[in-house]
Design an enzyme around this catalytic site. Structure first.
Site, short mmCIF file in Angstrom:
data_model
loop_
_atom_site.label_atom_id
_atom_site.label_comp_id
_atom_site.label_asym_id
_atom_site.label_seq_id
_atom_site.Cartn_x
_atom_site.Cartn_y
_atom_site.Cartn_z
N GLY A 55 -14.01 14.84 -1.04
CA GLY A 55 -13.27 15.80 -0.22
C GLY A 55 -14.09 16.18 0.99
O GLY A 55 -15.28 15.90 1.05
N CYS A 82 -18.55 11.60 -5.04
CA CYS A 82 -18.87 12.19 -3.74
C CYS A 82 -18.84 13.72 -3.82
O CYS A 82 -19.66 14.31 -4.51
CB CYS A 82 -17.94 11.62 -2.67
SG CYS A 82 -18.58 11.88 -1.01
N TYR A 83 -17.88 14.37 -3.17
CA TYR A 83 -17.81 15.83 -3.30
C TYR A 83 -17.73 16.23 -4.77
O TYR A 83 -18.32 17.22 -5.19
CB TYR A 83 -16.60 16.39 -2.54
CG TYR A 83 -16.46 17.90 -2.65
CD1 TYR A 83 -17.29 18.74 -1.93
CD2 TYR A 83 -15.49 18.47 -3.49
CE1 TYR A 83 -17.19 20.13 -2.04
CE2 TYR A 83 -15.37 19.85 -3.59
CZ TYR A 83 -16.22 20.68 -2.87
OH TYR A 83 -16.11 22.05 -2.99
N HIS A 185 -18.27 5.66 -3.08
CA HIS A 185 -16.83 5.65 -3.39
C HIS A 185 -16.45 4.37 -4.15
O HIS A 185 -16.25 3.32 -3.52
CB HIS A 185 -16.01 5.76 -2.10
CG HIS A 185 -16.06 7.13 -1.53
ND1 HIS A 185 -15.15 8.11 -1.87
CD2 HIS A 185 -16.94 7.71 -0.68
CE1 HIS A 185 -15.45 9.23 -1.24
NE2 HIS A 185 -16.54 9.02 -0.51
N GLU A 187 -13.68 3.70 -5.43
CA GLU A 187 -12.26 3.41 -5.31
C GLU A 187 -11.91 2.51 -4.13
O GLU A 187 -10.83 1.94 -4.09
CB GLU A 187 -11.46 4.72 -5.22
CG GLU A 187 -11.68 5.56 -3.96
CD GLU A 187 -12.89 6.48 -4.02
OE1 GLU A 187 -13.81 6.20 -4.79
OE2 GLU A 187 -12.92 7.48 -3.28
N SER A 239 18.45 1.05 1.08
CA SER A 239 18.09 0.69 2.46
C SER A 239 17.90 -0.81 2.59
O SER A 239 17.84 -1.34 3.69
CB SER A 239 16.79 1.39 2.84
OG SER A 239 15.72 0.85 2.09
N GLY A 240 17.79 -1.48 1.45
CA GLY A 240 17.49 -2.91 1.49
C GLY A 240 16.01 -3.16 1.32
O GLY A 240 15.59 -4.28 1.09
N GLY A 241 15.21 -2.11 1.43
CA GLY A 241 13.77 -2.24 1.25
C GLY A 241 13.40 -2.37 -0.22
O GLY A 241 14.24 -2.20 -1.10
N VAL A 242 12.14 -2.67 -0.48
CA VAL A 242 11.67 -2.89 -1.84
C VAL A 242 11.88 -1.67 -2.73
O VAL A 242 12.36 -1.78 -3.86
CB VAL A 242 10.14 -3.20 -1.86
CG1 VAL A 242 9.68 -3.56 -3.25
CG2 VAL A 242 9.80 -4.28 -0.87
N ASP A 243 11.54 -0.51 -2.20
CA ASP A 243 11.53 0.68 -3.05
C ASP A 243 12.93 1.04 -3.55
O ASP A 243 13.14 1.25 -4.75
CB ASP A 243 10.92 1.87 -2.31
CG ASP A 243 9.54 1.56 -1.78
OD1 ASP A 243 8.91 0.63 -2.33
OD2 ASP A 243 9.10 2.22 -0.84
N SER A 244 13.89 1.10 -2.63
CA SER A 244 15.22 1.48 -3.09
C SER A 244 15.83 0.36 -3.93
O SER A 244 16.60 0.63 -4.86
CB SER A 244 16.13 1.88 -1.92
OG SER A 244 16.27 0.82 -1.01
N LYS A 385 2.83 1.12 -4.21
CA LYS A 385 3.64 -0.02 -3.78
C LYS A 385 3.42 -1.27 -4.65
O LYS A 385 4.36 -1.95 -5.04
CB LYS A 385 3.27 -0.36 -2.33
CG LYS A 385 4.26 -1.23 -1.64
CD LYS A 385 5.32 -0.35 -1.08
CE LYS A 385 6.38 -1.06 -0.33
NZ LYS A 385 7.31 -0.07 0.24
#
Ligand code: XMP
Length: 530
Positions: A55, A82-83, A185, A187, A239-244, A385
């Site tokens: 942070g 870290c923090y 870090h 990650e 929407s046609g996107g991956v998520d929807s 994602k």
């Protein structure tokens, strides 16, 4: 099904969600929550261990984010990053040195204590350096540092596990109490063994089961969706996107025809996209689909609007209003489903994360009007994602959908800088189709860049065509390589390809006489221009 879970307390680092992602890549469930989250909410997640994120604060700041008591009294393992390390050390009686000077970038970690669960499987080995007639241990690894303050003296019970040139206490542990701390870090991708470290913490220190898998996720969500929806009817904004698309397929699996997909053509889609959406979901996937032509309505609402956040708000609000209207036509609709994913929630500083700065309002979260009268179904809200794609594949969706490049909800509105008028949208669409078409043909849409598009700039420049002077608009080409869309680098596309694309755009797209290339990484830029 309850999973063994690692809870990550978020202290505001830009990398916090990457920690959660890395833990999940090890097939361990993780949740990222603000350090301010009440104890009962956190313990309801039934953590097997805690990770304290990095942070921007110093533990000496007047209102420095604190380490909640329950973390220590729970008796569960803790990993401070870290923090998080500084906080843990400060709290347990160590000393943190405050510093104005940041250490930022790669560092070589020398591991002093090999026999430690955090460093297992790091590929460290003893090698015989025959030239010197002595044995040596290959015990160094690259790690990524990004800190100002650092721990100067460890708390009682801790011992140092590893150091770097600048940080004598780069990793430390009190193994009796299962407290671990790293200054670097783990990650980020720049710490190549960092994923292993996080997996080791989850699996070897916290004894978590490795049951966070796409198949389990689908099974659980199907149950959860059925429980939430009952006999109700759900509308999904496609929407046609991956998520929807993945959200749609998942909900469709759970409740079949109780789901109706509403596809709003706002006129801000890419070339040929509207037709493709209908073909894929209605014909191939067999879902109930209502396609609405709302182009005029959107163009009217966006006339004269150039502020990016205002565009998002208008588009978000319109979207919901059109939904309500279509829902009314369909009869009773009880739920609105959305393909909201975890980064949307975090970047919009949604209700789950009050500390983050609002970077952009993603219309499917932050821009929703407050008087909206649907209950939300958001089965992907906790997924990154890459997890969405894995779930999509496990649901049997084709690669052409699962591996589509992301496209923002507000569509071309945030790539058409300045006035949004049909003529300019068409110009942008044409240029974008040329660029992405050439990339596809060069097989670079999946390999060379994770997101690529054209942007129409709100400036004109002088050019010469034939013998005549031109004064026309400018197209910027944006292509990035990225792992997670949180950070990105500009894609180093071949010059010849760029030259060809530029020539084609200037020759074929009316009203454009100049093409420029965006060579900004994220940060400090963002991927989209607005
Ligand atoms: P930025 O521009 O924030 O983009 O670096 C990161 C990723 O998010 C997408 N993006 C959006 N997606 N609604 C969305 O659904 C939005 O308002 C929005 N803004 C950006 C962007 O395309 C990239 O993949």
């Amino acid at each position: 099904m309850a999973h063994d879970t690692i809870v990550i307390l978020d202290y505001g680092s830009q990398y916090s969600q990457l920690i959660a992602r890395r833990v999940r890549e090890a097939n361990v469930c993780s949740h990222l929550v603000s350090w301010r989250t009440p104890e009962d909410e956190v313990m309801a997640l039934r953590p097997q261990g805690f990770i304290l994120s990095g942070g921007p604060n110093s533990v000496y700041d007047a209102h420095a984010p604190a380490l909640p008591d329950y973390v220590l009294t729970s008796g569960l393992p803790v990993l401070g990053i870290c923090y998080g390390m500084q906080l843990l050390a400060h709290r347990l009686g160590g000393r943190v040195a405050s510093s104005q000077k940041r250490e930022y970038g790669p560092a070589t970690l020398q591991i002093d204590v090999l026999d430690n669960p955090l460093f297992e499987d790091w590929g460290l080995k003893i090698e015989d350096l025959r030239l010197n007639h002595q044995s040596s241990i290959i015990n160094s690894q690259q790690v990524w540092m990004s800190h100002g303050d650092k721990v100067e003296a460890l708390p009682p019970g801790f011992r140092v596990l590893a150091h770097t040139g600048n940080s004598p206490l780069a990793a430390a542990a009190d193994t009796a109490r299962h407290y671990y701390a790293v200054q670097f870090h783990p990650e980020v991708a720049h710490t190549p063994q960092g994923g292993r470290l996080l997996r080791n913490f989850a699996q070897r220190v916290c004894a978590c089961a490795l049951d966070w898998t796409p198949v389990n996720f689908i099974t659980e969500q199907v149950e959860a969706i059925r429980a939430q929806v009952g006999n109700g009817r759900v509308a999904l904004g496609l929407s046609g996107g991956v998520d929807s698309a993945v959200a749609g397929a998942l909900i469709h699996r759970a409740i079949g025809d109780q789901l109706t997909c509403i596809f709003v053509d706002h006129g801000l889609l890419r070339q040929g996209e509207a037709l493709q959406v209908v073909a894929t979901f209605e014909r191939e996937q067999g879902m109930n689909l209502v396609a609405v032509n709302a182009i005029e309505e959107y163009l009217d609402a966006l006339a004269g609007v150039t502020d990016p956040e205002m565009k998002r708000r208008i588009i978000g609000e319109k979207f919901v209003r059109i939904f309500e209207r279509e829902a009314n036509k369909l009869g009773q609709i009880d739920f609105l489903a959305q393909g909201t994913i975890y980064p949307d929630v975090i970047e919009s500083a949604g209700k789950d994360k009050k500390d983050a700065h609002v970077i952009k309002t993603h219309h499917n979260v932050g821009g929703l009007p407050e008087d909206m009268d649907f209950e939300l179904v958001e089965p992907l809200k906790l997924l990154f994602k890459d997890e969405v794609r894995r779930v999509g594949t496990a649901l049997g969706l084709p690669d052409s959908i699962v591996w589509r490049q992301p496209f923002p909800g507000p569509g071309l509105a945030i790539r058409c800088l300045g006035d949004i008028i049909w003529e300019r949208l068409e110009r942008l669409r044409q240029a974008d189709a040329i660029f992405t078409g050439e990339l596809r043909q060069a097989d670079m849409l999946k390999q060379g860049t994770q997101q690529a598009f054209a942007v129409l700039l709100p400036v004109k420049s002088v050019g010469v065509m034939g013998d005549g002077r031109t004064y026309q608009e400018v197209i910027a080409l944006r292509a990035v390589t990225t792992e997670d869309f949180m950070t990105a680098d500009w894609a180093r596309l071949p010059y010849d390809l760029l030259a060809h694309v530029s020539r084609r755009i200037v020759n074929e797209v009316d009203g454009v006489n100049r093409v420029v290339l965006d060579i900004t990484s994220k940060p400090p830029g963002t991927i989209e221009w607005e």
